[in-house]
Design a protein around this motif. Structure first.
Motif, PDB file in Angstrom:
ATOM      1  N   ARG A  66       0.839  -1.239   0.162  1.00 50.34           N
ATOM      2  CA  ARG A  66       0.021  -0.066  -0.271  1.00 50.34           C
ATOM      3  C   ARG A  66       0.647   1.321   0.057  1.00 50.34           C
ATOM      4  N   MET A  67       1.972   1.539  -0.575  1.00 55.06           N
ATOM      5  CA  MET A  67       2.744   2.426  -0.780  1.00 55.06           C
ATOM      6  C   MET A  67       1.846   3.637  -1.410  1.00 55.06           C
ATOM      7  N   THR A  68       1.905   4.726  -0.836  1.00 53.00           N
ATOM      8  CA  THR A  68       1.274   6.018  -1.445  1.00 53.00           C
ATOM      9  C   THR A  68       1.633   6.343  -2.938  1.00 53.00           C
ATOM     10  N   GLY A  69       0.516   6.523  -3.671  1.00 51.11           N
ATOM     11  CA  GLY A  69       0.714   6.745  -5.104  1.00 51.11           C
ATOM     12  C   GLY A  69       1.024   5.557  -6.008  1.00 51.11           C
ATOM     13  N   GLU A  70       1.143   4.191  -5.480  1.00 42.69           N
ATOM     14  CA  GLU A  70       1.336   3.081  -6.311  1.00 42.69           C
ATOM     15  C   GLU A  70      -0.139   2.361  -6.428  1.00 42.69           C
ATOM     16  N   GLU A  71      -0.276   1.440  -7.098  1.00 37.80           N
ATOM     17  CA  GLU A  71      -1.338   0.801  -7.539  1.00 37.80           C
ATOM     18  C   GLU A  71      -1.745  -0.069  -6.638  1.00 37.80           C
ATOM     19  N   GLY A  72      -1.311  -0.645  -5.688  1.00 37.76           N
ATOM     20  CA  GLY A  72      -1.722  -1.202  -4.780  1.00 37.76           C
ATOM     21  C   GLY A  72      -2.497  -0.503  -3.594  1.00 37.76           C
ATOM     22  N   HIS A  73      -1.972   0.662  -3.495  1.00 40.04           N
ATOM     23  CA  HIS A  73      -2.538   1.549  -2.500  1.00 40.04           C
ATOM     24  C   HIS A  73      -3.914   2.252  -3.248  1.00 40.04           C
ATOM     25  N   ASN A  74      -3.871   2.421  -4.447  1.00 39.40           N
ATOM     26  CA  ASN A  74      -5.034   2.857  -5.206  1.00 39.40           C
ATOM     27  C   ASN A  74      -5.953   1.748  -5.095  1.00 39.40           C
ATOM     28  N   GLN A  75      -5.678   0.678  -5.355  1.00 40.43           N
ATOM     29  CA  GLN A  75      -6.685  -0.571  -5.187  1.00 40.43           C
ATOM     30  C   GLN A  75      -7.387  -0.628  -3.742  1.00 40.43           C
ATOM     31  N   VAL A  76      -6.701  -0.540  -2.622  1.00 42.31           N
ATOM     32  CA  VAL A  76      -7.068  -0.410  -1.273  1.00 42.31           C
ATOM     33  C   VAL A  76      -8.039   0.810  -1.165  1.00 42.31           C
ATOM     34  N   CYS A  77      -7.980   1.618  -1.609  1.00 39.06           N
ATOM     35  CA  CYS A  77      -8.908   2.857  -1.897  1.00 39.06           C
ATOM     36  C   CYS A  77     -10.069   2.655  -2.321  1.00 39.06           C
ATOM     37  N   ASP A  78      -9.946   2.041  -3.472  1.00 44.88           N
ATOM     38  CA  ASP A  78     -11.078   1.280  -4.084  1.00 44.88           C
ATOM     39  C   ASP A  78     -11.990   0.468  -3.218  1.00 44.88           C
ATOM     40  N   TYR A  79     -11.366  -0.629  -2.549  1.00 47.19           N
ATOM     41  CA  TYR A  79     -11.967  -1.396  -1.505  1.00 47.19           C
ATOM     42  C   TYR A  79     -12.587  -0.724  -0.578  1.00 47.19           C
ATOM     43  N   ILE A  80     -12.201   0.209   0.010  1.00 44.00           N
ATOM     44  CA  ILE A  80     -12.603   1.216   1.135  1.00 44.00           C
ATOM     45  C   ILE A  80     -13.855   1.794   0.473  1.00 44.00           C
ATOM     46  N   ARG A  81     -13.636   2.633  -0.666  1.00 46.83           N
ATOM     47  CA  ARG A  81     -14.596   3.316  -1.148  1.00 46.83           C
ATOM     48  C   ARG A  81     -15.979   2.296  -1.437  1.00 46.83           C
ATOM     49  N   THR A  82     -15.699   1.178  -1.896  1.00 51.57           N
ATOM     50  CA  THR A  82     -16.697   0.242  -2.436  1.00 51.57           C
ATOM     51  C   THR A  82     -17.461  -0.117  -0.914  1.00 51.57           C
ATOM     52  N   GLN A  83     -16.867  -0.112   0.298  1.00 50.18           N
ATOM     53  CA  GLN A  83     -17.592  -0.487   1.493  1.00 50.18           C
ATOM     54  C   GLN A  83     -18.466   0.831   1.880  1.00 50.18           C
ATOM     55  N   TYR A  84     -18.244   1.879   1.639  1.00 49.86           N
ATOM     56  CA  TYR A  84     -19.048   3.147   2.048  1.00 49.86           C
ATOM     57  C   TYR A  84     -20.329   2.985   1.000  1.00 49.86           C
ATOM     58  N   LYS A  85     -20.245   2.724  -0.423  1.00 46.72           N
ATOM     59  CA  LYS A  85     -21.097   2.683  -1.218  1.00 46.72           C
ATOM     60  C   LYS A  85     -22.201   1.665  -0.790  1.00 46.72           C
ATOM     61  N   ASN A  86     -21.614   0.299  -0.514  1.00 47.53           N
ATOM     62  CA  ASN A  86     -22.364  -0.661  -0.101  1.00 47.53           C
ATOM     63  C   ASN A  86     -23.232  -0.386   1.075  1.00 47.53           C
ATOM     64  N   LEU A  87     -22.704   0.476   1.923  1.00 51.30           N
ATOM     65  CA  LEU A  87     -23.597   0.938   3.314  1.00 51.30           C
ATOM     66  C   LEU A  87     -24.408   2.061   3.065  1.00 51.30           C
ATOM     67  N   ASN A  88     -24.375   2.539   1.951  1.00 50.52           N
ATOM     68  CA  ASN A  88     -25.154   3.492   1.493  1.00 50.52           C
ATOM     69  C   ASN A  88     -24.770   4.881   2.424  1.00 50.52           C
TER      70      ASN A  88
END
Length: 343
Positions: A66-88
């Motif tokens: 999850r290094m800042t600015g790298e793809e792995g961190h971007n993907q984790v951010c997508d995972y987190i964002r998806t959780q909020y979407k799922n929770l409305n």
């Protein structure tokens, strides 16, 4: 004459001391959880299984540390964002995709653009007052071919914020809408110098003058050597530096629900570790926002590739998360806003 003056000074000092003691007692006595059964209901939705699911995901090898600015961190951010979407749970109007871009010119070491993730539940009575719950989502990436998973640092904080968001969302659906707005903030670039939280506090989505408090979580899933024989603890840092009431609220939350040992060792102004200055709450504090930094202390796997999900104490992580949830509940639902004063 001198004796009379001295006696008068002693009397004045005694009265002042009494007044101060009374003020302290009045403040303590004013902090009451009138809805204890309701709080406990949603506090108990915070469970080991879901914390473990989130933590194992964000600290897995596939995200390469999850290094800042790298793809792995971007993907984790997508995972987190998806959780909020799922929770409305909503994104702010100004960042409708949940992302606040943190541009590379705001980051060190030629890092790529990154992002803070922001979600919030709008308050029902005081929507323009904000309680922040924060944790950093980044870690150290891959070093010398080894993945630094950062399970405790800060997969533990990330999973805790997500679980608390779900609990508040459930309460809202059941008609227990928070009076104040609750902001769930996952900041980037903590490991390289608190840059994500600095960027947010310099470019806030919600006005920081209306921020009630920041509850910041950075490492709450392990036990340090100081508590090896008594794991039922959590360090509180900063809780009484800007608001006496904030510290009392955390203590009342603990007394009412979790019964952890609150350790203030690292809250001392002369603490050589200087933890108060070393996580994202500090950037809120510099803007006049009262803060608490929840922390388990360093352990043998701190900032090492061996900080992995299998070493997390999940029941303890759940208990600590419940303390933070109960503290946030009070801040969000009290009849009057937090008093930003030291008594």
């Amino acid at each position: 004459m001198k004796v009379l003056v001295a006696s008068a000074l002693i009397l004045v000092g005694s009265c002042a001391q009494i007044r101060h003691s009374e003020k302290i007692n009045n403040l303590k006595n004013s902090i009451i959880y009138k809805d204890q059964t309701i709080v406990k209901k949603y506090l108990n939705t915070i469970n080991v299984q879901e914390l473990k699911q989130h933590l194992e995901e964000v600290s897995s090898d596939k995200y390469n540390g999850r290094m800042t600015g790298e793809e792995g961190h971007n993907q984790v951010c997508d995972y987190i964002r998806t959780q909020y979407k799922n929770l409305n749970i909503s994104a702010p109007e100004s960042t409708p995709n949940y992302y606040q871009k943190v541009p590379k010119d705001a980051l060190p070491n030629d890092l790529n653009d990154s992002q803070n993730i922001i979600a919030y539940i709008k308050g029902s009575e005081f929507p323009d007052e904000y309680v922040y719950i924060s944790a950093h989502s980044d870690h150290e990436g891959v070093i010398d071919g080894q993945i630094y998973n950062g399970a405790d640092d800060n997969g533990s904080g990330t999973s805790a914020v997500l679980e608390m968001a779900e609990a508040f969302s459930m309460a809202k659906k059941d008609g227990y809408h928070p009076k104040r707005s609750i902001v769930f903030l996952h900041v980037t670039a903590e490991e390289v110098g608190l840059y994500g939280s600095r960027y947010y506090t310099e470019n806030p989505v919600f006005p920081l003058e209306n921020a009630i408090a920041n509850l910041n979580i950075d490492m709450i899933g392990r036990v340090d050597n100081r508590h090896i024989d008594d794991e039922n603890y959590i360090y509180l840092i900063g809780s009484n530096k800007m608001s006496t009431e904030l510290d009392f609220i955390a203590k009342k939350a603990n007394e009412t629900y979790t019964h952890l040992n609150l350790d203030y060792k690292y809250n001392e102004d002369r603490d050589p570790n200087r933890y108060y200055y070393r996580s994202d709450h500090y950037n809120f504090a510099t803007k006049g926002v009262p803060v608490i930094f929840f922390f388990n202390g360093e352990h043998e796997d701190y900032t090492k590739p061996t900080d992995t999900a299998d070493k997390i104490n999940y029941p303890l992580l759940a208990k600590r998360t419940k303390l933070i949830f109960a503290t946030a509940w009070y801040l969000a639902n009290s009849e009057t806003p937090l008093k930003k004063e030291i008594i």
